[in-house]
Scaffold this motif. Sequence first.
Motif, PDB file in Angstrom:
ATOM      1  N   VAL A 122       0.866  -1.170   0.000  1.00 41.67           N
ATOM      2  CA  VAL A 122       0.000   0.000   0.000  1.00 41.67           C
ATOM      3  C   VAL A 122       0.904   1.222   0.000  1.00 41.67           C
ATOM      4  CG1 VAL A 122      -1.723   1.307   1.282  1.00 41.67           C
ATOM      5  CG2 VAL A 122      -1.868  -1.191   1.221  1.00 41.67           C
ATOM      6  N   GLY A 123       0.756   2.050  -1.016  1.00 44.96           N
ATOM      7  CA  GLY A 123       1.585   3.248  -1.121  1.00 44.96           C
ATOM      8  C   GLY A 123       3.071   2.957  -1.224  1.00 44.96           C
ATOM      9  N   GLY A 124       3.413   1.800  -1.813  1.00 42.14           N
ATOM     10  CA  GLY A 124       4.805   1.439  -1.991  1.00 42.14           C
ATOM     11  C   GLY A 124       5.435   0.747  -0.792  1.00 42.14           C
ATOM     12  N   ASP A 125       4.651   0.556   0.266  1.00 41.14           N
ATOM     13  CA  ASP A 125       5.161  -0.099   1.468  1.00 41.14           C
ATOM     14  C   ASP A 125       4.548  -1.481   1.625  1.00 41.14           C
ATOM     15  OD1 ASP A 125       6.681   2.150   2.250  1.00 41.14           O
ATOM     16  OD2 ASP A 125       4.926   3.049   3.199  1.00 41.14           O
ATOM     17  N   ILE A 126       5.362  -2.446   2.054  1.00 43.06           N
ATOM     18  CA  ILE A 126       4.862  -3.796   2.316  1.00 43.06           C
ATOM     19  C   ILE A 126       4.005  -3.774   3.568  1.00 43.06           C
ATOM     20  CG2 ILE A 126       5.545  -6.154   2.933  1.00 43.06           C
ATOM     21  CD1 ILE A 126       8.050  -5.756   1.220  1.00 43.06           C
ATOM     22  N   GLU A 169       0.677  -1.163 -11.184  1.00 40.61           N
ATOM     23  CA  GLU A 169       0.906   0.085 -10.455  1.00 40.61           C
ATOM     24  C   GLU A 169       2.397   0.319 -10.236  1.00 40.61           C
ATOM     25  OE1 GLU A 169      -1.463  -0.445  -6.935  1.00 40.61           O
ATOM     26  OE2 GLU A 169      -3.277   0.344  -7.894  1.00 40.61           O
ATOM     27  N   ASN A 170       3.122  -0.736  -9.883  1.00 41.03           N
ATOM     28  CA  ASN A 170       4.565  -0.604  -9.679  1.00 41.03           C
ATOM     29  C   ASN A 170       5.271  -0.236 -10.974  1.00 41.03           C
ATOM     30  OD1 ASN A 170       4.420  -1.187  -6.960  1.00 41.03           O
ATOM     31  ND2 ASN A 170       4.788  -3.369  -7.248  1.00 41.03           N
ATOM     32  N   ARG A 171       4.898  -0.863 -12.080  1.00 37.53           N
ATOM     33  CA  ARG A 171       5.504  -0.542 -13.368  1.00 37.53           C
ATOM     34  C   ARG A 171       5.246   0.920 -13.749  1.00 37.53           C
ATOM     35  NH1 ARG A 171       7.181  -4.968 -16.383  1.00 37.53           N
ATOM     36  NH2 ARG A 171       6.607  -6.953 -15.442  1.00 37.53           N
ATOM     37  N   PHE A 180      17.828  -0.775 -12.294  1.00 34.44           N
ATOM     38  CA  PHE A 180      19.025  -1.349 -12.902  1.00 34.44           C
ATOM     39  C   PHE A 180      18.897  -2.840 -13.216  1.00 34.44           C
ATOM     40  CE2 PHE A 180      19.559  -2.192  -8.462  1.00 34.44           C
ATOM     41  CZ  PHE A 180      20.264  -3.393  -8.378  1.00 34.44           C
ATOM     42  N   LEU A 181      17.998  -3.556 -12.566  1.00 32.62           N
ATOM     43  CA  LEU A 181      17.842  -4.982 -12.833  1.00 32.62           C
ATOM     44  C   LEU A 181      17.027  -5.259 -14.102  1.00 32.62           C
ATOM     45  CD1 LEU A 181      17.301  -6.357  -9.229  1.00 32.62           C
ATOM     46  CD2 LEU A 181      19.346  -6.536 -10.652  1.00 32.62           C
ATOM     47  N   ASN A 182      16.265  -4.251 -14.550  1.00 32.37           N
ATOM     48  CA  ASN A 182      15.488  -4.392 -15.781  1.00 32.37           C
ATOM     49  C   ASN A 182      15.260  -2.989 -16.342  1.00 32.37           C
ATOM     50  OD1 ASN A 182      13.693  -4.844 -17.847  1.00 32.37           O
ATOM     51  ND2 ASN A 182      12.314  -6.126 -16.663  1.00 32.37           N
ATOM     52  N   ILE A 183      16.209  -2.501 -17.119  1.00 32.82           N
ATOM     53  CA  ILE A 183      16.133  -1.112 -17.587  1.00 32.82           C
ATOM     54  C   ILE A 183      15.008  -0.878 -18.593  1.00 32.82           C
ATOM     55  CG2 ILE A 183      18.548  -0.585 -17.092  1.00 32.82           C
ATOM     56  CD1 ILE A 183      19.128  -0.932 -20.070  1.00 32.82           C
ATOM     57  N   GLY A 184      14.429  -1.946 -19.120  1.00 24.86           N
ATOM     58  CA  GLY A 184      13.312  -1.803 -20.053  1.00 24.86           C
ATOM     59  C   GLY A 184      11.960  -1.726 -19.373  1.00 24.86           C
ATOM     60  N   MET A 185      11.928  -1.930 -18.052  1.00 28.36           N
ATOM     61  CA  MET A 185      10.662  -1.933 -17.324  1.00 28.36           C
ATOM     62  C   MET A 185      10.265  -0.513 -16.927  1.00 28.36           C
ATOM     63  SD  MET A 185       9.674  -3.605 -13.656  1.00 28.36           S
ATOM     64  CE  MET A 185       9.897  -2.123 -12.697  1.00 28.36           C
ATOM     65  N   GLY A 186       8.984  -0.224 -17.012  1.00 31.64           N
ATOM     66  CA  GLY A 186       8.468   1.042 -16.508  1.00 31.64           C
ATOM     67  C   GLY A 186       7.763   1.865 -17.569  1.00 31.64           C
ATOM     68  N   LEU A 187       7.340   3.032 -17.137  1.00 30.95           N
ATOM     69  CA  LEU A 187       6.633   3.993 -17.987  1.00 30.95           C
ATOM     70  C   LEU A 187       7.650   4.978 -18.547  1.00 30.95           C
ATOM     71  CD1 LEU A 187       3.898   5.204 -18.951  1.00 30.95           C
ATOM     72  CD2 LEU A 187       3.845   6.494 -16.820  1.00 30.95           C
ATOM     73  N   ASP A 188       7.538   5.300 -19.809  1.00 30.91           N
ATOM     74  CA  ASP A 188       8.437   6.267 -20.447  1.00 30.91           C
ATOM     75  C   ASP A 188       7.945   7.677 -20.119  1.00 30.91           C
ATOM     76  OD1 ASP A 188      10.163   7.718 -21.984  1.00 30.91           O
ATOM     77  OD2 ASP A 188       9.540   6.834 -23.895  1.00 30.91           O
ATOM     78  N   TYR A 189       8.418   8.211 -18.987  1.00 30.13           N
ATOM     79  CA  TYR A 189       7.964   9.528 -18.544  1.00 30.13           C
ATOM     80  C   TYR A 189       8.372  10.633 -19.507  1.00 30.13           C
ATOM     81  CZ  TYR A 189       5.879   8.109 -14.162  1.00 30.13           C
ATOM     82  OH  TYR A 189       5.041   7.567 -13.236  1.00 30.13           O
ATOM     83  N   ALA A 190       9.454  10.451 -20.248  1.00 31.22           N
ATOM     84  CA  ALA A 190       9.853  11.458 -21.233  1.00 31.22           C
ATOM     85  C   ALA A 190       8.793  11.606 -22.321  1.00 31.22           C
ATOM     86  CB  ALA A 190      11.206  11.094 -21.844  1.00 31.22           C
ATOM     87  N   ALA A 191       8.063  10.530 -22.595  1.00 32.42           N
ATOM     88  CA  ALA A 191       7.036  10.555 -23.640  1.00 32.42           C
ATOM     89  C   ALA A 191       5.747  11.239 -23.184  1.00 32.42           C
ATOM     90  CB  ALA A 191       6.721   9.126 -24.096  1.00 32.42           C
ATOM     91  N   CYS A 211       1.857  -1.252 -19.734  1.00 31.97           N
ATOM     92  CA  CYS A 211       0.993  -2.353 -19.268  1.00 31.97           C
ATOM     93  C   CYS A 211       1.329  -3.664 -19.970  1.00 31.97           C
ATOM     94  CB  CYS A 211      -0.477  -2.013 -19.487  1.00 31.97           C
ATOM     95  SG  CYS A 211      -1.095  -0.713 -18.405  1.00 31.97           S
ATOM     96  N   PHE A 212       1.652  -3.597 -21.259  1.00 33.75           N
ATOM     97  CA  PHE A 212       1.940  -4.812 -22.016  1.00 33.75           C
ATOM     98  C   PHE A 212       3.302  -5.418 -21.673  1.00 33.75           C
ATOM     99  CE2 PHE A 212      -1.399  -3.345 -25.105  1.00 33.75           C
ATOM    100  CZ  PHE A 212      -2.256  -4.412 -24.861  1.00 33.75           C
ATOM    101  N   GLN A 213       4.061  -4.776 -20.797  1.00 37.76           N
ATOM    102  CA  GLN A 213       5.293  -5.374 -20.305  1.00 37.76           C
ATOM    103  C   GLN A 213       5.001  -6.603 -19.441  1.00 37.76           C
ATOM    104  OE1 GLN A 213       7.353  -2.213 -18.277  1.00 37.76           O
ATOM    105  NE2 GLN A 213       7.598  -1.036 -20.151  1.00 37.76           N
ATOM    106  N   ASP A 214       3.786  -6.680 -18.905  1.00 35.14           N
ATOM    107  CA  ASP A 214       3.361  -7.861 -18.146  1.00 35.14           C
ATOM    108  C   ASP A 214       2.645  -8.785 -19.125  1.00 35.14           C
ATOM    109  OD1 ASP A 214       1.733  -9.689 -16.564  1.00 35.14           O
ATOM    110  OD2 ASP A 214       2.242  -8.422 -14.849  1.00 35.14           O
ATOM    111  N   ASP A 215       3.156  -9.985 -19.307  1.00 31.75           N
ATOM    112  CA  ASP A 215       2.596 -10.871 -20.324  1.00 31.75           C
ATOM    113  C   ASP A 215       1.220 -11.424 -19.976  1.00 31.75           C
ATOM    114  OD1 ASP A 215       3.325 -12.683 -18.361  1.00 31.75           O
ATOM    115  OD2 ASP A 215       4.658 -13.845 -19.634  1.00 31.75           O
ATOM    116  N   ARG A 216       0.704 -11.111 -18.803  1.00 34.98           N
ATOM    117  CA  ARG A 216      -0.660 -11.519 -18.440  1.00 34.98           C
ATOM    118  C   ARG A 216      -1.709 -10.554 -18.970  1.00 34.98           C
ATOM    119  NH1 ARG A 216       0.457 -11.818 -12.248  1.00 34.98           N
ATOM    120  NH2 ARG A 216       1.557  -9.960 -12.906  1.00 34.98           N
TER     121      ARG A 216
END
Length: 120
Positions: A9-13, A33-35, A44-55, A74-79
């Motif tokens: 919740v809010g980034g906290d476990i 939500e995390n992505r 650094f463990l997955n530099i391709g993950m996330g939202l392109d904020y520059a866009a 969203c499509f970064q998650d194969d589910r």
Amino acid sequence: MYKNTFKMVGGDIVVDGDLILVDGQEELRQNIENRLSVNVGEWFLNIGMGLDYAAISGKGIEDRGIEFALRECCFQDDRVKEVRDVRVKRNQETREALIEFVIIDKEDSPLYMEEVVNLG
């Protein structure tokens, strides 16, 4: 298809005497939500993950550009099978946008989402 993960919740476990786990669509919701909260190239463990904020930041960004960046993330998650009904509601004073959308998972179940993003 779904995994078990820690409830956040809010980034906290969340700990209530013990760690709480979530699964199913709640786990997918947390994953998306995390992505969306990570800028592409930031983790650094997955530099391709996330939202392109520059866009989605700066002047002249149109709603369809925000929608494209959201879908790409969203499509970064194969589910995720499909992203539907994307609505962008801008707040010019705070330079933020409330984005409402529906994710259709691989089991054809809808997951109603909303996210606030900073448009810079």
